[in-house]
Design a protein around this motif. Structure first.
Motif, PDB file in Angstrom:
ATOM      1  N   LEU A 152       0.713  -1.362  -0.076  1.00 40.90           N
ATOM      2  CA  LEU A 152      -0.012  -0.219  -0.144  1.00 40.90           C
ATOM      3  C   LEU A 152       1.036   1.351   0.153  1.00 40.90           C
ATOM      4  O   LEU A 152       0.531   2.144  -0.651  1.00 40.90           O
ATOM      5  N   VAL A 153       2.036   1.229   0.743  1.00 37.40           N
ATOM      6  CA  VAL A 153       2.740   2.258   0.734  1.00 37.40           C
ATOM      7  C   VAL A 153       3.285   2.420  -0.688  1.00 37.40           C
ATOM      8  O   VAL A 153       3.474   3.842  -1.365  1.00 37.40           O
ATOM      9  N   ARG A 154       3.654   1.497  -1.427  1.00 37.34           N
ATOM     10  CA  ARG A 154       4.250   1.543  -2.698  1.00 37.34           C
ATOM     11  C   ARG A 154       3.071   2.285  -3.710  1.00 37.34           C
ATOM     12  O   ARG A 154       3.600   2.686  -4.725  1.00 37.34           O
ATOM     13  N   ILE A 155       1.853   1.818  -3.512  1.00 35.39           N
ATOM     14  CA  ILE A 155       0.707   2.251  -4.347  1.00 35.39           C
ATOM     15  C   ILE A 155       0.618   3.623  -3.936  1.00 35.39           C
ATOM     16  O   ILE A 155       0.653   4.579  -4.913  1.00 35.39           O
ATOM     17  N   TYR A 156       0.534   4.295  -2.675  1.00 34.65           N
ATOM     18  CA  TYR A 156       0.547   5.690  -2.614  1.00 34.65           C
ATOM     19  C   TYR A 156       1.691   6.421  -3.279  1.00 34.65           C
ATOM     20  O   TYR A 156       1.430   7.478  -3.727  1.00 34.65           O
ATOM     21  N   LEU A 157       2.972   5.923  -3.143  1.00 36.48           N
ATOM     22  CA  LEU A 157       3.997   6.544  -3.892  1.00 36.48           C
ATOM     23  C   LEU A 157       3.845   6.719  -5.505  1.00 36.48           C
ATOM     24  O   LEU A 157       3.968   7.477  -5.981  1.00 36.48           O
ATOM     25  N   LEU A 158       3.339   5.543  -6.078  1.00 40.43           N
ATOM     26  CA  LEU A 158       3.040   5.332  -7.363  1.00 40.43           C
ATOM     27  C   LEU A 158       2.135   6.424  -8.017  1.00 40.43           C
ATOM     28  O   LEU A 158       2.100   6.717  -9.185  1.00 40.43           O
ATOM     29  N   VAL A 159       0.992   6.582  -7.018  1.00 41.49           N
ATOM     30  CA  VAL A 159      -0.069   7.541  -7.357  1.00 41.49           C
ATOM     31  C   VAL A 159       0.298   9.049  -6.810  1.00 41.49           C
ATOM     32  O   VAL A 159      -0.717   9.814  -7.156  1.00 41.49           O
ATOM     33  N   GLY A 160       1.317   9.194  -6.386  1.00 40.56           N
ATOM     34  CA  GLY A 160       1.764  10.696  -5.997  1.00 40.56           C
ATOM     35  C   GLY A 160       1.082  10.990  -4.597  1.00 40.56           C
ATOM     36  O   GLY A 160       0.543  12.068  -4.584  1.00 40.56           O
ATOM     37  N   ARG A 161       0.935  10.032  -3.655  1.00 45.91           N
ATOM     38  CA  ARG A 161       0.440  10.537  -2.199  1.00 45.91           C
ATOM     39  C   ARG A 161       1.373  10.425  -1.199  1.00 45.91           C
ATOM     40  O   ARG A 161       1.401   9.238  -0.464  1.00 45.91           O
ATOM     41  N   PRO A 162       2.636  11.044  -1.192  1.00 46.03           N
ATOM     42  CA  PRO A 162       3.685  10.760  -0.225  1.00 46.03           C
ATOM     43  C   PRO A 162       3.218  10.968   1.099  1.00 46.03           C
ATOM     44  O   PRO A 162       3.951   9.952   1.921  1.00 46.03           O
ATOM     45  N   GLU A 163       2.733  11.777   1.350  1.00 43.31           N
ATOM     46  CA  GLU A 163       1.976  11.798   2.849  1.00 43.31           C
ATOM     47  C   GLU A 163       1.542  10.456   3.356  1.00 43.31           C
ATOM     48  O   GLU A 163       1.616  10.336   4.611  1.00 43.31           O
ATOM     49  N   GLN A 164       0.233  10.242   2.473  1.00 41.32           N
ATOM     50  CA  GLN A 164      -0.340   9.009   2.995  1.00 41.32           C
ATOM     51  C   GLN A 164       0.783   7.790   3.169  1.00 41.32           C
ATOM     52  O   GLN A 164       0.643   6.848   3.895  1.00 41.32           O
ATOM     53  N   ALA A 165       1.607   7.678   2.169  1.00 42.27           N
ATOM     54  CA  ALA A 165       2.635   6.819   2.088  1.00 42.27           C
ATOM     55  C   ALA A 165       3.701   6.729   3.218  1.00 42.27           C
ATOM     56  O   ALA A 165       3.789   5.503   4.087  1.00 42.27           O
ATOM     57  N   LEU A 166       3.971   7.872   3.717  1.00 42.89           N
ATOM     58  CA  LEU A 166       4.623   7.821   5.021  1.00 42.89           C
ATOM     59  C   LEU A 166       3.976   7.517   6.328  1.00 42.89           C
ATOM     60  O   LEU A 166       4.482   6.849   7.291  1.00 42.89           O
ATOM     61  N   ASP A 167       2.642   7.893   6.332  1.00 45.69           N
ATOM     62  CA  ASP A 167       1.862   7.526   7.565  1.00 45.69           C
ATOM     63  C   ASP A 167       1.768   5.983   7.593  1.00 45.69           C
ATOM     64  O   ASP A 167       1.987   5.545   8.595  1.00 45.69           O
ATOM     65  N   ARG A 168       1.724   5.170   6.502  1.00 39.80           N
ATOM     66  CA  ARG A 168       1.703   3.852   6.233  1.00 39.80           C
ATOM     67  C   ARG A 168       3.017   3.276   6.557  1.00 39.80           C
ATOM     68  O   ARG A 168       3.160   2.105   6.982  1.00 39.80           O
ATOM     69  N   LEU A 169       4.062   3.746   6.162  1.00 39.82           N
ATOM     70  CA  LEU A 169       5.345   3.287   6.184  1.00 39.82           C
ATOM     71  C   LEU A 169       5.892   3.325   7.805  1.00 39.82           C
ATOM     72  O   LEU A 169       6.548   2.308   8.142  1.00 39.82           O
ATOM     73  N   GLU A 170       5.827   4.235   8.269  1.00 45.90           N
ATOM     74  CA  GLU A 170       6.362   4.538   9.695  1.00 45.90           C
ATOM     75  C   GLU A 170       6.047   3.418  10.549  1.00 45.90           C
ATOM     76  O   GLU A 170       6.944   2.745  11.265  1.00 45.90           O
ATOM     77  N   PRO A 171       4.902   2.771  10.617  1.00 44.84           N
ATOM     78  CA  PRO A 171       4.639   1.670  11.633  1.00 44.84           C
ATOM     79  C   PRO A 171       5.391   0.478  11.273  1.00 44.84           C
ATOM     80  O   PRO A 171       5.672  -0.365  12.205  1.00 44.84           O
ATOM     81  N   LEU A 172       5.876   0.253  10.039  1.00 45.02           N
ATOM     82  CA  LEU A 172       6.563  -0.745   9.526  1.00 45.02           C
ATOM     83  C   LEU A 172       8.015  -0.885  10.115  1.00 45.02           C
ATOM     84  O   LEU A 172       8.495  -2.020  10.071  1.00 45.02           O
ATOM     85  N   LEU A 173       8.650   0.265  10.523  1.00 38.88           N
ATOM     86  CA  LEU A 173       9.723   0.382  10.970  1.00 38.88           C
ATOM     87  C   LEU A 173       9.767  -0.112  12.668  1.00 38.88           C
ATOM     88  O   LEU A 173      10.928  -0.019  13.129  1.00 38.88           O
TER      89      LEU A 173
END
Length: 227
Positions: free
Chosen positions: A188-209
């Protein structure tokens, strides 16, 4: 191999490398090379990861190795020019006849190389194959990857919908029982990045760390997905 993966997901890299080297001393296989490459990527050491691939090419069938790296945890971007060229020539049989996996790997590789026409063509192949699979078997990982294929096709709203639906099917928790949930959210992070939604990507990425998984600050620095 399982122990090396466990150390990797816990981000205990020196121990992971020790175990991976023991496995490779026993037998050189694409799977053992794959885990060692992942450990170096998690450390942020792309140069060493690529050196491991080059060293293995003389000992393992190159087609099998590039297919393993291209598909397993989406490492197509680690391959250098000659290996990428080889990957782009492999047939679906190298992916056990899975045209969805084959199409998506080639779509991603073409996109990385800047060939959007071929990327869309192979993404469409993957899209159709994922739709067929999902008709007979509902699965969060398949649905997330289906969303990635749609994103490469520029079908942004559908891609996000499928990615979010996949995460709803397999939500991550603080004590995730498998890697599937984290991998699905990663897509889902990758999808958000591919469609140009970096803020939403970051929101979903942070918990993975903050849970056991292979992404790390070092990995994010070298993976072109996160440029």
């Amino acid at each position: 191999r399982a122990l090396a993966y466990a150390y990797l997901m816990m981000r205990r890299y020196p121990e992971a490398l020790t175990v991976a080297d023991r496995a490779l001393a026993f037998q050189t296989t694409p799977q053992f090379v794959h885990i060692k490459v992942m450990i170096h990527l998690a450390e942020g050491n792309l140069r060493q990861a690529r050196a491991d691939v080059r060293a293995a090419l003389g000992r393992i069938d190159p087609t099998t190795l590039v297919a393993t790296l291209g598909y397993g945890w989406d490492l197509y971007w680690v391959l250098e020019e000659p290996e990428q060229q080889l990957l782009l020539q492999v047939p679906p049989s190298a992916f056990d006849g899975n045209r969805a996996a084959w199409g998506l790997v080639l779509a991603q590789t073409h996109a990385l190389r800047g060939d959007q026409v071929q990327a869309r063509a192979y993404a469409d192949t993957a899209r159709g194959a994922y739709e067929e699979q999902l008709e007979s078997f509902e699965n969060a990982e398949l649905r997330a990857l289906y969303g990635v294929a749609l994103a490469y096709l520029g079908r942004s709203a559908e891609a996000v919908r499928e990615g979010e639906r996949a995460v709803a099917l397999a939500p991550i928790t603080r004590h995730a029982e498998s890697l599937t949930e984290a991998y699905v959210q990663h897509q889902l992070v990758r999808i958000y990045l591919l469609v140009g939604r970096p803020e939403q990507a970051l929101d979903r990425l942070e918990p993975l760390l903050g849970i056991p998984y292979y992404l790390s600050p070092g990995w994010l620095r070298v993976d072109p997905t996160f440029d």
